[in-house]
Scaffold this active site. Structure first.
Site, PDB file in Angstrom:
ATOM      1  N   ARG A 149       2.766  -2.308  -4.956  1.00  0.00           N
ATOM      2  CA  ARG A 149       1.690  -1.576  -4.289  1.00  0.00           C
ATOM      3  C   ARG A 149       1.070  -2.454  -3.205  1.00  0.00           C
ATOM      4  O   ARG A 149       0.798  -3.633  -3.434  1.00  0.00           O
ATOM      5  CB  ARG A 149       0.646  -1.171  -5.330  1.00  0.00           C
ATOM      6  CG  ARG A 149      -0.446  -0.280  -4.818  1.00  0.00           C
ATOM      7  CD  ARG A 149      -1.118   0.474  -5.947  1.00  0.00           C
ATOM      8  NE  ARG A 149      -1.906  -0.363  -6.843  1.00  0.00           N
ATOM      9  CZ  ARG A 149      -2.559   0.112  -7.901  1.00  0.00           C
ATOM     10  NH1 ARG A 149      -2.481   1.398  -8.207  1.00  0.00           N
ATOM     11  NH2 ARG A 149      -3.260  -0.693  -8.670  1.00  0.00           N
ATOM     12  N   ASP A 167     -13.797   1.739 -11.410  1.00  0.00           N
ATOM     13  CA  ASP A 167     -12.720   0.768 -11.184  1.00  0.00           C
ATOM     14  C   ASP A 167     -11.626   1.339 -10.298  1.00  0.00           C
ATOM     15  O   ASP A 167     -10.727   0.600  -9.872  1.00  0.00           O
ATOM     16  CB  ASP A 167     -12.130   0.287 -12.516  1.00  0.00           C
ATOM     17  CG  ASP A 167     -11.646   1.431 -13.391  1.00  0.00           C
ATOM     18  OD1 ASP A 167     -12.507   2.219 -13.823  1.00  0.00           O
ATOM     19  OD2 ASP A 167     -10.439   1.538 -13.649  1.00  0.00           O
TER      20      ASP A 167
END
EC number: 2.7.7.-
Length: 478
Positions: free
Chosen positions: A169, A245
């Site tokens: 990612r 988060d």
């Protein structure tokens, strides 16, 4: 074009409570199954060289800059200490033109923060993240992106055995609202200051010497999130797990586990199997964005004023801008979607009435705007209703008042209304094929989704509506 990564790690300038530098967990039989050549090129990297040496992307080789991040998060409203339980940051790659991006492996094995989990990821959810992140990027919505998916050759248990996989990612950073909550909860004011300085240097370097930089930093995050969530709403995207988060300071979207795009329009649409109360429903996303930003502001209060009262006033001044900024971005975007390019009084009511008609007639969200763009009025499910005819007449009158030819209006509308989105049933078919070892459908859908505003594509992905035979549910795949 270089073949070498150029890793740094400014995050490691923070105190070591913010990260763990534990060992890597190699896999025996990694296979590259998906790769993003265009992203590699944008990073200044040679795709072929990366494809031939996959050990780094498989988590089999450690870098001097690797670490896992600690963070906290309000998960469905409850604050929990978390961290990268199945992710390893390889480092911050600095491209030849000086751009800095985080490169992270997801599913790379257990860390200090795994809380008893195996630290691995299943192939299906990693394919989903690859597809959705590329679709979001092509739609012009800020997002992290996927560079590669590696199949590990190992089986993992997720309601039965699944193929293990690792996703690479790439993001502007992985600093989250939850990172600031961790600093405030587990650290000191000095830690909050240090983290904020790192974030400013990374995302808002023009504020480095500003005397009120902490207030301005909060304002910048507010602005980025208002625009991001407005963009989500405009394409019918439902994130599904908007915990703190999962809110990036950068204003990019991340964690596309239980997300989906809305087919039939309804503001209360929920896809995530774990969102039983509808906290993160489509209509709630703007409010959750505001709530999450308030949690960020709480962590920054010691930096915003000499007294608590002064700090709260400063924070509220920035937080109250969110609603105004969101509404401006959303209603301007919605007006553009129906061909109105200079907003006037009454336009918001016009779009509100359209949404009411869409809800009552169970209209497809994307195809409604596509039909309006193409002038295919007869295909609209409300076209023959009395109130539908009234709306269409008012819309036509408003369009005529702009003085633009219909073909020009349609051409401009195409810039705001995608012809294709990641339809849930097509994404599921691609994932199921990938789990059988066939990545052809994934590559096929990616080709279409990377050109979403192309109305000339001839494909089942463009015009086909979804089957209505079952309620669609998504799962996080953890």
């Amino acid at each position: 074009m270089t073949t070498d990564w150029n890793f740094e790690a400014t995050y490691l300038e923070l105190r070591d409570i913010f990260y763990d530098r534990g060992p890597i967990h190699p896999v025996d039989n990694p296979t590259l199954v998906l790769f993003n050549d265009a992203l590699a090129a944008s990073l200044g990297l040679d795709a072929q060289s990366l494809k031939q040496d996959i050990d780094l992307l498989a988590g089999n080789r450690q870098t001097e800059t690797s670490f896992s991040q600690a963070y906290a998060g309000h998960q469905f409203g409850n604050l929990t200490m978390l961290g990268d339980g199945r992710a390893l940051m390889l480092g911050e790659h600095v491209t030849p033109n000086g751009k800095r991006v985080d490169v992270q492996l997801k599913g790379s094995g257990p860390t200090e923060y795994s809380r008893g989990g195996d630290g691995r990821a299943a192939l299906g959810p990693m394919v989903r993240e690859f597809i959705i992140s590329e679709a979001m990027h092509a739609l012009g919505i800020p997002t992290n992106r996927a560079l590669a998916v590696i199949q590990t050759g190992e089986a993992i248990m997720r309601q039965g055995p699944k193929h293990g996989a690792i996703l690479t990612r790439v993001a502007s950073s992985h600093l989250r609202v939850g990172t600031f909550q961790f600093a405030a909860g587990a650290g000191s004011i000095d830690d909050v200051i240090a983290l904020t300085e790192v974030a400013i240097k990374r995302h808002d370097p023009d504020l480095i010497d500003a005397p009120n930089r902490y207030e301005q930093f909060l304002g910048r995050v507010v602005e980025r999130q208002a625009r991001l969530i407005a963009n989500w709403q405009l394409v019918g995207f439902i994130h599904g797990v908007m915990n703190t988060d999962n809110m990036f300071i950068s204003g990019e979207g991340l964690d596309y586990g239980p997300c989906a795009f809305m087919d039939t329009y309804h503001p209360e649409t929920v896809f995530s199997s774990i969102d039983r109360e509808g906290r993160y429903a489509y209509a709630n996303q703007p409010y959750i964005g505001s709530w999450n930003l308030a949690r960020l502001a709480e962590t920054l209060l010691p930096l915003l004023g000499e007294t608590k009262e002064e700090a709260v006033d400063v924070a509220n001044k920035q937080l109250t801008r969110y609603t105004e900024l969101y509404k401006e971005a959303y209603f301007t975007g919605l007006a553009h979607k129906i061909g109105l390019f200079v907003r006037k009084d009454g336009d918001d009511e016009l779009t509100d009435e359209l949404l009411r008609l869409m809800m009552e007639t169970e209209a497809d969200y994307t195809n409604t705007f596509r039909s309006l763009t193409l002038g295919e009025i007869e295909s609209l499910p409300f076209a023959t209703r009395k109130d539908g005819k009234v709306w269409l007449g008012a819309w036509r009158k408003r369009l005529n008042g702009q003085g633009l030819p219909d073909e020009d209006v349609s051409r401009i509308m195409r810039q705001y209304n995608p012809a294709v989105i990641p339809r849930n049933h097509h994404v599921e078919k691609a994932i199921q094929a990938a789990e059988r070892g066939d990545f052809g459908p994934t590559e096929a859908i990616l080709t279409i989704l990377r050109d979403p505003y192309n109305y000339d594509q001839s494909s089942e992905y463009v015009s086909a509506g979804p089957p209505r035979t079952y309620p669609y549910q998504t799962f996080c795949g953890t």
